[in-house]
Motif scaffolding. Structure first.
Motif, PDB file in Angstrom:
ATOM      1  N   THR A 136       8.154  76.385 -28.966  1.00  0.00           N
ATOM      2  CA  THR A 136       9.367  76.894 -28.320  1.00  0.00           C
ATOM      3  C   THR A 136       9.072  77.228 -26.862  1.00  0.00           C
ATOM      4  O   THR A 136       9.868  76.917 -25.962  1.00  0.00           O
ATOM      5  CB  THR A 136       9.886  78.139 -29.065  1.00  0.00           C
ATOM      6  OG1 THR A 136      10.388  77.751 -30.342  1.00  0.00           O
ATOM      7  CG2 THR A 136      11.023  78.809 -28.286  1.00  0.00           C
ATOM      8  N   ILE A 137       7.927  77.821 -26.629  1.00  0.00           N
ATOM      9  CA  ILE A 137       7.525  78.123 -25.253  1.00  0.00           C
ATOM     10  C   ILE A 137       7.357  76.823 -24.464  1.00  0.00           C
ATOM     11  O   ILE A 137       7.758  76.731 -23.299  1.00  0.00           O
ATOM     12  CB  ILE A 137       6.227  78.945 -25.246  1.00  0.00           C
ATOM     13  CG1 ILE A 137       6.477  80.305 -25.900  1.00  0.00           C
ATOM     14  CG2 ILE A 137       5.696  79.121 -23.829  1.00  0.00           C
ATOM     15  CD1 ILE A 137       5.221  81.116 -26.151  1.00  0.00           C
ATOM     16  N   HIS A 138       6.797  75.814 -25.102  1.00  0.00           N
ATOM     17  CA  HIS A 138       6.644  74.506 -24.469  1.00  0.00           C
ATOM     18  C   HIS A 138       8.004  73.919 -24.086  1.00  0.00           C
ATOM     19  O   HIS A 138       8.171  73.373 -22.985  1.00  0.00           O
ATOM     20  CB  HIS A 138       5.926  73.543 -25.422  1.00  0.00           C
ATOM     21  CG  HIS A 138       5.886  72.128 -24.968  1.00  0.00           C
ATOM     22  ND1 HIS A 138       5.097  71.686 -23.916  1.00  0.00           N
ATOM     23  CD2 HIS A 138       6.562  71.024 -25.394  1.00  0.00           C
ATOM     24  CE1 HIS A 138       5.281  70.393 -23.738  1.00  0.00           C
ATOM     25  NE2 HIS A 138       6.168  69.968 -24.621  1.00  0.00           N
ATOM     26  N   GLU A 139       8.979  74.046 -24.971  1.00  0.00           N
ATOM     27  CA  GLU A 139      10.315  73.519 -24.691  1.00  0.00           C
ATOM     28  C   GLU A 139      10.944  74.246 -23.509  1.00  0.00           C
ATOM     29  O   GLU A 139      11.570  73.625 -22.638  1.00  0.00           O
ATOM     30  CB  GLU A 139      11.210  73.670 -25.932  1.00  0.00           C
ATOM     31  CG  GLU A 139      12.643  73.189 -25.760  1.00  0.00           C
ATOM     32  CD  GLU A 139      12.786  71.670 -25.672  1.00  0.00           C
ATOM     33  OE1 GLU A 139      13.934  71.208 -25.469  1.00  0.00           O
ATOM     34  OE2 GLU A 139      11.775  70.952 -25.794  1.00  0.00           O
ATOM     35  N   ALA A 140      10.777  75.564 -23.448  1.00  0.00           N
ATOM     36  CA  ALA A 140      11.307  76.337 -22.326  1.00  0.00           C
ATOM     37  C   ALA A 140      10.646  75.916 -21.017  1.00  0.00           C
ATOM     38  O   ALA A 140      11.302  75.781 -19.982  1.00  0.00           O
ATOM     39  CB  ALA A 140      11.100  77.827 -22.573  1.00  0.00           C
ATOM     40  N   SER A 141       9.344  75.691 -21.066  1.00  0.00           N
ATOM     41  CA  SER A 141       8.614  75.260 -19.869  1.00  0.00           C
ATOM     42  C   SER A 141       9.043  73.866 -19.440  1.00  0.00           C
ATOM     43  O   SER A 141       9.241  73.591 -18.248  1.00  0.00           O
ATOM     44  CB  SER A 141       7.110  75.288 -20.152  1.00  0.00           C
ATOM     45  OG  SER A 141       6.384  74.775 -19.057  1.00  0.00           O
ATOM     46  N   LEU A 142       9.204  72.972 -20.408  1.00  0.00           N
ATOM     47  CA  LEU A 142       9.577  71.587 -20.118  1.00  0.00           C
ATOM     48  C   LEU A 142      10.964  71.497 -19.498  1.00  0.00           C
ATOM     49  O   LEU A 142      11.200  70.720 -18.568  1.00  0.00           O
ATOM     50  CB  LEU A 142       9.542  70.761 -21.416  1.00  0.00           C
ATOM     51  CG  LEU A 142       9.846  69.273 -21.313  1.00  0.00           C
ATOM     52  CD1 LEU A 142       8.717  68.548 -20.585  1.00  0.00           C
ATOM     53  CD2 LEU A 142      10.036  68.672 -22.703  1.00  0.00           C
ATOM     54  N   THR A 143      11.894  72.294 -20.003  1.00  0.00           N
ATOM     55  CA  THR A 143      13.285  72.209 -19.554  1.00  0.00           C
ATOM     56  C   THR A 143      13.615  73.138 -18.405  1.00  0.00           C
ATOM     57  O   THR A 143      14.645  72.969 -17.743  1.00  0.00           O
ATOM     58  CB  THR A 143      14.244  72.533 -20.715  1.00  0.00           C
ATOM     59  OG1 THR A 143      14.000  73.881 -21.159  1.00  0.00           O
ATOM     60  CG2 THR A 143      14.038  71.570 -21.882  1.00  0.00           C
ATOM     61  N   GLY A 144      12.766  74.138 -18.192  1.00  0.00           N
ATOM     62  CA  GLY A 144      13.056  75.124 -17.158  1.00  0.00           C
ATOM     63  C   GLY A 144      14.162  76.091 -17.559  1.00  0.00           C
ATOM     64  O   GLY A 144      14.758  76.762 -16.707  1.00  0.00           O
ATOM     65  N   MET A 145      14.431  76.208 -18.873  1.00  0.00           N
ATOM     66  CA  MET A 145      15.492  77.089 -19.349  1.00  0.00           C
ATOM     67  C   MET A 145      14.939  78.450 -19.758  1.00  0.00           C
ATOM     68  O   MET A 145      13.833  78.547 -20.308  1.00  0.00           O
ATOM     69  CB  MET A 145      16.214  76.451 -20.552  1.00  0.00           C
ATOM     70  CG  MET A 145      16.883  75.134 -20.237  1.00  0.00           C
ATOM     71  SD  MET A 145      17.712  74.435 -21.682  1.00  0.00           S
ATOM     72  CE  MET A 145      19.237  75.396 -21.704  1.00  0.00           C
ATOM     73  N   PRO A 146      15.698  79.533 -19.530  1.00  0.00           N
ATOM     74  CA  PRO A 146      15.271  80.862 -19.977  1.00  0.00           C
ATOM     75  C   PRO A 146      15.187  80.925 -21.491  1.00  0.00           C
ATOM     76  O   PRO A 146      15.992  80.311 -22.200  1.00  0.00           O
ATOM     77  CB  PRO A 146      16.381  81.783 -19.455  1.00  0.00           C
ATOM     78  CG  PRO A 146      17.071  81.007 -18.385  1.00  0.00           C
ATOM     79  CD  PRO A 146      16.962  79.570 -18.784  1.00  0.00           C
TER      80      PRO A 146
END
Length: 269
Positions: A126-136
């Motif tokens: 989940t942290i990876h997805e947030a980092s990849l997308t730049g979403m909070p």
């Protein structure tokens, strides 16, 4: 038949294994646009996760479109307005969350701006997805989610071996009711039944008055399958999964060998 629309996946397709756009690929896409071909990025990412790529490829003008959230949204690139939208309801959220807990998978939900998880021990994926997308990314308990939230997609996430076991236990009513697609070994995306890249490419092509045989799609993973099957010319990357290669009309070089540029250059010559 002349190709008028080319839909291109990002990860494993458009960008190389270093997550870079090569000069050759950029030049091929820009040249195709200049010649009147609609270049459409088709990704599982939300708009914030693709914005920099669209800017780098000069795909932010009026008349440019992007397919996001694995087909849940088709958006205008200049205004971000959705011309097609297939999201999930609050009741869908409750149902999907309950099954995920029952089967033992981590889960997060995504609207147009944020990622939410009810897992107190937040998955590194989940942290990876947030980092990849730049979403909070926010922790939000199930009872804090509200009916007025516009959830676009949900993702079951876990170590690949755990996720594969969860997938094997999904009941038939669930896969009949929702689109489920594996976009990475650790991601199973759960979407509205009307949401997949193939439906999105068709809806955009119909909107633009472009015939099916005038479309091309290029991808590498299972979430690209429907658009590969729909397109007049379905192209699998050399690094694509075997299921996609079987469905494709042809194969190009890998994402580390400018496979996207090779296919576009063939169309322009």
């Amino acid at each position: 038949m002349t190709i008028k629309l080319i839909a291109i996946d990002i990860d494993g397709t458009l960008i190389n294994s270093h997550h870079e756009l090569t000069t050759r690929t950029k030049e091929a896409i820009i040249k195709a646009k200049e010649q009147g071909v609609k270049i459409v990025i088709a990704t599982g990412r939300p708009y914030p996760g693709v914005a920099n790529i669209l800017k780098e490829l000069d795909l932010e003008d009026k008349g440019d479109y992007v397919i996001t959230y694995n087909g849940s949204l088709v958006q205008e690139c200049d205004t971000k307005k959705a011309i097609v939208s297939h999201g999930l309801s609050y009741d869908n959220f409750i149902e999907i969350e309950a099954l995920s807990r029952q089967l033992g998978s981590h889960l997060h939900s995504i609207d147009r701006e944020n990622i939410y998880t009810a897992n107190q021990h937040i998955s590194p994926y989940t942290i990876h997805e947030a980092s990849l997308t730049g979403m909070p990314l926010y922790y939000r308990a199930v009872d804090q989610m509200t009916r007025n939230m516009e959830i676009v997609k949900m993702m079951m996430i876990d170590e690949p071996t755990i996720l594969d076991e969860v997938i094997s236990k999904l009941p038939s009513w669930f896969t009949d009711k929702y689109t489920t697609t594996k976009s990475a070994p650790f991601y199973l995306e759960v979407l509205n039944k009307q949401a997949n890249k193939g439906i999105a490419v068709k809806e955009l092509a119909d909107y633009l008055g472009i015939k099916q045989e005038e479309t091309m799609a290029i991808g590498d993973n299972e979430n690209d399958l429907e658009m590969i099957e729909y397109a007049g010319v379905g192209v699998a990357m050399a690094n694509a999964v075997s299921k996609l290669k079987s469905a494709a009309n042809c194969e190009t070089l890998s994402n580390d060998e400018d496979g996207v540029a090779v296919m576009i250059e063939k169309q322009l010559n």
